[in-house]
Design an enzyme around this catalytic site. Sequence first.
Site, mmCIF file in Angstrom:
data_model
loop_
_atom_site.group_PDB
_atom_site.id
_atom_site.type_symbol
_atom_site.label_atom_id
_atom_site.label_comp_id
_atom_site.label_asym_id
_atom_site.label_seq_id
_atom_site.Cartn_x
_atom_site.Cartn_y
_atom_site.Cartn_z
ATOM 1 N N PRO A 43 16.639 -22.343 -42.674
ATOM 2 C CA PRO A 43 16.682 -21.932 -44.085
ATOM 3 C C PRO A 43 17.245 -20.521 -44.247
ATOM 4 O O PRO A 43 17.806 -20.192 -45.289
ATOM 5 C CB PRO A 43 15.215 -21.971 -44.515
ATOM 6 C CG PRO A 43 14.488 -22.718 -43.467
ATOM 7 C CD PRO A 43 15.276 -22.630 -42.213
ATOM 8 N N ASP A 255 35.609 9.447 12.775
ATOM 9 C CA ASP A 255 35.685 10.878 13.055
ATOM 10 C C ASP A 255 34.334 11.465 13.426
ATOM 11 O O ASP A 255 33.308 10.837 13.243
ATOM 12 C CB ASP A 255 36.112 11.608 11.776
ATOM 13 C CG ASP A 255 37.599 11.558 11.589
ATOM 14 O OD1 ASP A 255 38.300 11.199 12.534
ATOM 15 O OD2 ASP A 255 38.050 11.906 10.480
ATOM 16 N N LYS A 277 37.680 14.752 16.071
ATOM 17 C CA LYS A 277 38.274 16.002 16.522
ATOM 18 C C LYS A 277 37.566 17.160 15.854
ATOM 19 O O LYS A 277 37.137 17.087 14.715
ATOM 20 C CB LYS A 277 39.764 16.027 16.203
ATOM 21 C CG LYS A 277 40.075 15.488 14.844
ATOM 22 C CD LYS A 277 41.535 15.313 14.660
ATOM 23 C CE LYS A 277 41.724 14.741 13.309
ATOM 24 N NZ LYS A 277 42.527 14.826 12.394
ATOM 25 N N ILE A 313 40.984 14.429 0.930
ATOM 26 C CA ILE A 313 40.680 15.858 0.793
ATOM 27 C C ILE A 313 40.489 16.424 2.194
ATOM 28 O O ILE A 313 39.506 16.112 2.869
ATOM 29 C CB ILE A 313 39.438 16.094 -0.097
ATOM 30 C CG1 ILE A 313 39.773 15.617 -1.510
ATOM 31 C CG2 ILE A 313 39.050 17.575 -0.104
ATOM 32 C CD1 ILE A 313 38.682 15.840 -2.523
ATOM 33 N N MET A 390 35.862 24.015 6.011
ATOM 34 C CA MET A 390 36.225 24.499 7.355
ATOM 35 C C MET A 390 36.314 26.020 7.402
ATOM 36 O O MET A 390 37.146 26.567 8.124
ATOM 37 C CB MET A 390 37.579 23.910 7.789
ATOM 38 C CG MET A 390 37.587 22.387 7.832
ATOM 39 S SD MET A 390 39.235 21.709 8.100
ATOM 40 C CE MET A 390 39.930 21.770 6.441
HETATM 41 N N1 SAH Z 1 37.471 14.899 4.054
HETATM 42 C C1 SAH Z 1 36.288 15.710 4.100
HETATM 43 C C2 SAH Z 1 36.566 17.119 4.561
HETATM 44 C C3 SAH Z 1 37.047 17.208 5.984
HETATM 45 S S1 SAH Z 1 37.276 18.858 6.500
HETATM 46 C C4 SAH Z 1 35.634 15.724 2.710
HETATM 47 O O1 SAH Z 1 36.234 15.257 1.736
HETATM 48 O O2 SAH Z 1 34.500 16.187 2.628
HETATM 49 C C5 SAH Z 1 35.749 19.202 7.285
HETATM 50 C C6 SAH Z 1 34.961 20.211 6.493
HETATM 51 O O3 SAH Z 1 34.300 19.593 5.419
HETATM 52 C C7 SAH Z 1 33.858 20.884 7.257
HETATM 53 O O4 SAH Z 1 34.334 21.933 8.063
HETATM 54 C C8 SAH Z 1 32.969 21.385 6.135
HETATM 55 O O5 SAH Z 1 33.511 22.543 5.564
HETATM 56 C C9 SAH Z 1 33.111 20.281 5.132
HETATM 57 N N2 SAH Z 1 31.987 19.329 5.227
HETATM 58 C C10 SAH Z 1 32.035 18.032 5.516
HETATM 59 N N3 SAH Z 1 30.803 17.471 5.466
HETATM 60 C C11 SAH Z 1 29.965 18.456 5.121
HETATM 61 C C12 SAH Z 1 28.559 18.535 4.912
HETATM 62 N N4 SAH Z 1 27.766 17.461 5.021
HETATM 63 N N5 SAH Z 1 28.022 19.728 4.570
HETATM 64 C C13 SAH Z 1 28.796 20.827 4.444
HETATM 65 N N6 SAH Z 1 30.123 20.805 4.627
HETATM 66 C C14 SAH Z 1 30.704 19.649 4.968
#
Ligand code: SAH
Length: 492
Positions: A43, A255, A277, A313, A390
Site C-alpha cells: 500500500p 636483499d 648487498k 626508491i 643510507m
Molecule cells: N628501497 C628502500 C630503500 C633502500 S636504501 C625503501 O624504499 O625503503 C636502504 C636504506 O633505507 C637504509 O640505509 C636506510 O636508510 C633505509 N631503511 C630501510 N629500511 C629501514 C628501516 N626499517 N628503518 C630505517 N631505515 C630503513
Amino acid sequence: MEFLPIFMNMRGRKALVVGGGVIASRKAELVAKAGAEIILVSPALAPAAADAVRDRGWRWIERGFRPTDLDGCDLVIAATDDEAVNRAVHDAARTRHLPVNVADQPALCSFILPAIIDRSPAVVAVSTGGRSPVLARYVKGLVERALPSRLGRVADFLGRLRPGIHRRLPETGARRRYWERLLEGAVPEQVRAGQDGAARDTAEILLNDMLQETAGDQTARRGRAWLVGAGPGDPELLTLKAQRLLQQADVVLFDRLVPLGVLEMCRREAEMVYVGKRSGDHVLPQAHISELLVRHVEAGRRVVRLKGGDPFIFGRGGEELEALVEAGLDFEVVPGVSAANGCAAYAGIPLTHRDHAQGVSFWTGHARDGELDLDWAAMNNPRQTQVFYMGAGNAPLIRENLLAHGVPPTMPVALVQAGTTDAQRVLRTSLHGLAETAADIDRSLPTLIIVGSVVNLRRGLGWFEGNAGNAAAVFPPHLSAPPGVTNDVRPA
Ligand code: SAH
C-alpha cells in the site's frame, strides 16, 4: 547441508516482492542485480523503493497482497512487518510450488539469500542457514580479502577460451590438467594486468606443449618476473598483492633489508636466493643479479625479486628492469611502503604538515668515492622536510654540508633505526648533535635520518613520550607500533 546452494538465472524473469520497506527494497535490489523484473506489492513505499519505481522501472501494485499477484512469477519474497501477510504469501507460493523467501523467518523460507562477493561473472555466496547474518558477513570479509583482484576479468577470459579448448582437448582429464596448469602460471596475472594478448599467447604455448605431450612444467610455462616491495620491516605492511605473489613464486631473489617475517610468507617450495648487498661488501654485483633474474625467467619460472621498502626508491629497480626489457621478458612492479613512510608513521613524525612543511625530499646519503654530491642549497628550506636514506655512515658529512648551506644548527633531527620492527629506536637530536648521535648507533641496522621542524611535532602528537597509557588514548591500539618497540628520546 540444510540448503542447496544454486545460482538461478533470473534474467528477464519476474520476482514478486511483497512489502515496501527498507528490507523489501534491499532484497529486491539483490534480485534486480541478477536481471530480474521486480514487481512490488504494497500500500505504501519507503523512499528507496519509491526511487527504484521512479528511476529503474520496478512495477508497483499499490495495495495489499492477493494470491493472483503470483501469476506469471518465478520467485517470491515477503518482507512486510505483518506476520499474517507474510504467512499468506508463503502459503500461496507453496501451493503453486514457487520458491519463496520470508524475511527473518527461516522456517517459512524455501530459499535464502546469501551474503555475496560479486566479482561477476565470478560470484561467491556465503550462508549460515539463516542463523547469523553477521557471521555470514564476517566470513564474506575473510573470503573477500583472500580473493585476488579483478577475478571477474579472469573468469571472463577463461570463459572465452573455453570453447576452443573443449574442441582441441576433448579428453576430460587432459582438459582439467590444462586449466590447472594455466591457473598456476602467468595467465591470471597477465589478464589482471590487462595484457590479454600476452595471456592468449601463453595459453596457446601451453596448449601446444600439452598437445605434443612435451608438457614438462618448466617448459610449458612462460616465465615472468615481479619486482616487489617488501616494506620497511613490519611484515603487516606488505601489500595484499605482494603477499599473493610470494605464495605463488618459484624463485625469490631477496636483499639484505627484506624483513625475515616477509621471507617466511614465501611459498614453501620456492627456491630462496640471497643476493643481498651492503654498501662496500656486495655479495653479488648488480650485473650478476640482473643476469640471474633473466636466467630464471627465461627458464619459465615465476620469479619474485624482493626488495626492502619500495623497489623504485633507492632500490636500483630500474636497472634490473632494463635487463628484463632487453631480454624481451614479462615483468611487473609491485610498490611497497618505503622506509620514509614506515619510519615516519611508526615514529609519529608527519613528513608534511600544513604549518611546518609543505614538501618533503628523499635523498641518498650514500657517498660515491667519498663524495656526497647533492643539491645542498635546495635543502636550506625551513618549510620542507629532508629525509636521508643510507645516511648514518655519512652523518658528519651531511651535518657539515647542511650547516655550510645555512641550515640552522638548532634544526630538529630524528634518526629512526630499524623502523617499524620490534627493534625500532627513535633518537632525537638537532643538526648540531647529528654526527655525535649517529656515531652512537648500531651500524648493522638500517637508519633513516629525518631533518625538519616536523620532528618537533612528535611530542605534540603524544607518541610514546614516556606515557604509553596516554598514547593508547590518543591513538587506538591497532594504530600504534608493534609490541616491544623501544623509543629512546634523547635530549637535543
Ligand atoms: N628501497 C628502500 C630503500 C633502500 S636504501 C625503501 O624504499 O625503503 C636502504 C636504506 O633505507 C637504509 O640505509 C636506510 O636508510 C633505509 N631503511 C630501510 N629500511 C629501514 C628501516 N626499517 N628503518 C630505517 N631505515 C630503513
